[in-house]
Write a protein that holds these residues in place. Sequence first.
Motif, PDB file in Angstrom:
ATOM      1  N   PRO A  67       0.296  -1.085  -0.072  1.00 35.47           N
ATOM      2  CA  PRO A  67       0.006   0.235   0.012  1.00 35.47           C
ATOM      3  C   PRO A  67       0.850   1.320   0.087  1.00 35.47           C
ATOM      4  N   GLU A  68       2.254   1.189   0.818  1.00 30.28           N
ATOM      5  CA  GLU A  68       2.530   2.994   1.516  1.00 30.28           C
ATOM      6  C   GLU A  68       3.987   2.576  -0.443  1.00 30.28           C
ATOM      7  N   ARG A  71       0.780   4.610  -3.136  1.00 30.08           N
ATOM      8  CA  ARG A  71       0.542   5.931  -2.162  1.00 30.08           C
ATOM      9  C   ARG A  71       1.585   6.380  -2.944  1.00 30.08           C
ATOM     10  N   ALA A  74       1.365   7.311  -6.926  1.00 28.17           N
ATOM     11  CA  ALA A  74       0.146   7.220  -7.090  1.00 28.17           C
ATOM     12  C   ALA A  74       0.292   9.081  -7.007  1.00 28.17           C
ATOM     13  N   GLN A  75       1.216   9.329  -6.208  1.00 30.07           N
ATOM     14  CA  GLN A  75       2.300  10.776  -6.050  1.00 30.07           C
ATOM     15  C   GLN A  75       2.223  10.667  -7.546  1.00 30.07           C
ATOM     16  N   GLU A  78       0.335  11.617 -10.066  1.00 27.36           N
ATOM     17  CA  GLU A  78      -0.224  12.508  -9.793  1.00 27.36           C
ATOM     18  C   GLU A  78       0.702  13.949 -10.288  1.00 27.36           C
ATOM     19  N   ALA A  87      -4.696   7.694 -10.257  1.00 27.54           N
ATOM     20  CA  ALA A  87      -3.394   8.171  -9.215  1.00 27.54           C
ATOM     21  C   ALA A  87      -4.834   8.104  -7.332  1.00 27.54           C
ATOM     22  N   GLU A  88      -5.932   8.413  -7.413  1.00 27.35           N
ATOM     23  CA  GLU A  88      -7.376   7.931  -6.858  1.00 27.35           C
ATOM     24  C   GLU A  88      -7.962   6.868  -7.048  1.00 27.35           C
ATOM     25  N   ARG A  91      -4.997   4.421  -4.904  1.00 25.33           N
ATOM     26  CA  ARG A  91      -4.600   5.288  -3.552  1.00 25.33           C
ATOM     27  C   ARG A  91      -6.193   4.875  -2.701  1.00 25.33           C
ATOM     28  N   ALA A  94      -4.646   1.289  -2.417  1.00 24.43           N
ATOM     29  CA  ALA A  94      -3.907   0.662  -1.308  1.00 24.43           C
ATOM     30  C   ALA A  94      -4.570   0.993   0.194  1.00 24.43           C
ATOM     31  N   GLU A  95      -6.301   1.938  -0.409  1.00 16.59           N
ATOM     32  CA  GLU A  95      -6.651   2.051   1.230  1.00 16.59           C
ATOM     33  C   GLU A  95      -7.345   0.426   1.594  1.00 16.59           C
TER      34      GLU A  95
END
Length: 122
Positions: A67-68, A71, A74-75, A78, A87-88, A91, A94-95
């Motif tokens: 997940p890290e 993220r 994704a950053q 983005e 990117a969303e 994320r 990852a959640e």
Amino acid sequence: MMEITKEQENAVNFHHDAVRNLKLFWRDVATGRDSLHICSRLDNFFAACDKASASFAELFSRFPSSPELLRANAQFIEDVQCKHLLAEEMRARAEQLDDFGTSADDGGAGLAAGGGSVGKSS
């Protein structure tokens, strides 16, 4: 886990280099720097983007359900590639991995592979 941390740090550093070079490019354009210098900034930007993309791809091939890592990628996507929806989605994935553990179907690898390179649109 130490291995992913160091390699992820490298990928994030390439991401930050890309952002920094893009800011410097636009500053140089605004201040009227010579075109050779401006082109050099763009070259540096694309080189950092390519290194970040390759670093994230390598990390995802080895750690597809982190997940890290999702993220961080994704950053990058983005900030640099301006692919906000992707990117969303990353994320959100990852959640899901945080909520349900890392035993989910593809571990985020499908979304991770969608990053591509900066110069290409999707």
